[in-house]
Design a protein around this motif. Structure first.
Motif, short mmCIF file in Angstrom:
data_model
loop_
_atom_site.label_atom_id
_atom_site.label_comp_id
_atom_site.label_asym_id
_atom_site.label_seq_id
_atom_site.Cartn_x
_atom_site.Cartn_y
_atom_site.Cartn_z
N PRO A 24 -8.75 12.28 3.52
CA PRO A 24 -7.49 12.88 3.94
C PRO A 24 -6.26 12.09 3.46
CG PRO A 24 -8.30 11.53 5.73
CD PRO A 24 -9.29 11.40 4.58
N ARG A 25 -6.46 11.03 2.69
CA ARG A 25 -5.33 10.15 2.35
C ARG A 25 -4.41 10.69 1.27
NH1 ARG A 25 -7.06 4.72 0.59
NH2 ARG A 25 -4.91 4.16 1.00
N GLY A 26 -4.84 11.67 0.51
CA GLY A 26 -4.04 12.18 -0.60
C GLY A 26 -2.67 12.69 -0.20
N THR A 27 -2.55 13.13 1.03
CA THR A 27 -1.25 13.63 1.48
C THR A 27 -0.19 12.54 1.45
OG1 THR A 27 -1.83 13.23 3.78
CG2 THR A 27 -2.25 15.44 2.92
N VAL A 28 -0.60 11.29 1.57
CA VAL A 28 0.37 10.18 1.52
C VAL A 28 1.06 10.14 0.16
CG1 VAL A 28 0.64 7.67 1.61
CG2 VAL A 28 -0.85 8.83 3.26
N TRP A 29 0.29 10.30 -0.93
CA TRP A 29 0.88 10.31 -2.26
C TRP A 29 1.80 11.52 -2.43
CZ3 TRP A 29 -3.19 7.53 -1.04
CH2 TRP A 29 -3.37 6.31 -1.66
N GLU A 88 3.46 13.02 -0.04
CA GLU A 88 4.68 12.75 0.73
C GLU A 88 5.61 11.82 -0.02
OE1 GLU A 88 4.27 12.06 5.11
OE2 GLU A 88 2.14 12.22 4.59
N VAL A 89 5.06 10.77 -0.62
CA VAL A 89 5.90 9.83 -1.36
C VAL A 89 6.59 10.53 -2.53
CG1 VAL A 89 5.83 7.81 -2.88
CG2 VAL A 89 4.66 7.74 -0.68
N ILE A 90 5.85 11.33 -3.27
CA ILE A 90 6.43 12.02 -4.42
C ILE A 90 7.50 13.02 -3.97
CG2 ILE A 90 5.93 13.65 -6.28
CD1 ILE A 90 3.17 12.17 -6.53
N VAL A 91 7.21 13.77 -2.93
CA VAL A 91 8.15 14.80 -2.48
C VAL A 91 9.34 14.20 -1.75
CG1 VAL A 91 8.39 16.77 -0.90
CG2 VAL A 91 6.39 16.61 -2.39
N GLN A 92 9.13 13.18 -0.94
CA GLN A 92 10.19 12.64 -0.09
C GLN A 92 11.01 11.52 -0.72
OE1 GLN A 92 11.09 14.09 2.69
NE2 GLN A 92 9.41 15.54 2.57
N ALA A 93 10.56 11.01 -1.85
CA ALA A 93 11.35 9.95 -2.51
C ALA A 93 12.74 10.49 -2.80
CB ALA A 93 10.67 9.51 -3.79
N PRO A 94 13.76 9.67 -2.60
CA PRO A 94 15.12 10.17 -2.81
C PRO A 94 15.35 10.60 -4.25
CG PRO A 94 15.13 7.82 -2.28
CD PRO A 94 13.72 8.29 -2.21
N PRO A 95 16.20 11.59 -4.44
CA PRO A 95 16.52 12.04 -5.80
C PRO A 95 17.38 11.01 -6.52
CG PRO A 95 17.91 13.15 -4.22
CD PRO A 95 16.93 12.32 -3.42
N THR A 139 0.85 -1.18 0.00
CA THR A 139 0.00 0.00 0.00
C THR A 139 0.89 1.24 0.00
OG1 THR A 139 -0.14 -0.03 2.41
CG2 THR A 139 -1.93 -1.15 1.20
N THR A 140 0.34 2.33 -0.46
CA THR A 140 1.12 3.56 -0.55
C THR A 140 1.56 4.03 0.83
OG1 THR A 140 -0.20 4.08 -2.50
CG2 THR A 140 1.16 5.85 -1.63
N TYR A 157 -5.69 9.06 -6.26
CA TYR A 157 -5.99 9.16 -4.84
C TYR A 157 -5.30 10.36 -4.19
CZ TYR A 157 -8.74 4.97 -3.91
OH TYR A 157 -9.74 4.05 -3.86
N ILE A 158 -4.39 10.99 -4.89
CA ILE A 158 -3.74 12.18 -4.38
C ILE A 158 -4.79 13.26 -4.07
CG2 ILE A 158 -3.30 13.42 -6.55
CD1 ILE A 158 -0.42 13.91 -5.46
#
Length: 191
Positions: free
Chosen positions: A166-171, A173-180, A133-134, A161-162
């Motif tokens: 209130p679950r959209g913040t998870v997507w 976070e994943v997009i923003v926090q994924a390592p470069p 799950t995301t 689902y973004i």
């Protein structure tokens, strides 16, 4: 030879390599790839993130399946170079969808190649392809970032689902926090 000519030569060689990958992948399918799928694969192979937005049942998942094929199903000479991480994390918004995708991929590639992590179940979480799950991926990013060192591709299935409160913040976070991207070590996770 000028720098521009070298760049054009490198680009042409890369395009030919990707074209060979596309042809090999397409040969495993019962249909021809659409142009948007081919374009997305080209971007994946040049280490660019891809967001595929198309109508339901138009073939968005084929792009994700390409990443899995490249890791598990491609002929050995077409698989990712050993120096690059080749694992795939495939996320879904629902445990039921994760379980369904897990069963589908186990039937295709075998239970030693595919894992599942949903919070209720953890099966072979060190496999080359792990369905989760995301929210699990978000937790991995924060709590176990070293697990991402082996990951070459991240699929965020059902990314719409973004927009879910209130679950959209998870997507997000994943997009923003994924390592470069770690050039020379691994491509960035792809969405």
């Amino acid at each position: 030879m000028s720098d521009r000519a070298v760049t054009q030569t490198d680009t042409a060689a890369r395009t030919a390599d990707v074209d060979a990958l596309v042809a090999a992948f397409e040969a495993t399918l019962a249909f021809r790839l659409d142009s948007f799928q081919v374009e997305a694969i080209h971007h994946l192979e040049t280490h660019r993130g891809v967001l595929v937005s198309a109508p339901t049942s138009s073939g968005k998942t084929i792009v994700a399946e390409y990443a899995i094929w490249r890791t598990l199903g491609a002929p050995p000479g077409l698989r990712r170079a050993a120096a690059l991480p080749g694992h795939v994390f495939y996320t879904t918004p629902l445990k039921a969808l994760s379980n369904q995708k897990y069963r589908e991929l186990v039937a295709r590639y075998g239970d030693d190649q595919v894992g599942l992590v949903t919070g209720e179940h953890t099966i072979n979480d060190a496999a080359p392809v792990v369905i989760m799950t995301t929210e699990i991926l978000r937790n991995v990013i924060y709590d176990e970032p070293e697990r991402l060192d082996l990951v070459g591709d991240v699929v965020l299935d059902e990314v719409h689902y973004i927009d879910d409160y209130p679950r959209g913040t998870v997507w997000e976070e994943v997009i923003v926090q994924a390592p470069p991207a770690r050039h020379g070590k691994a491509p960035a996770p792809r969405t």
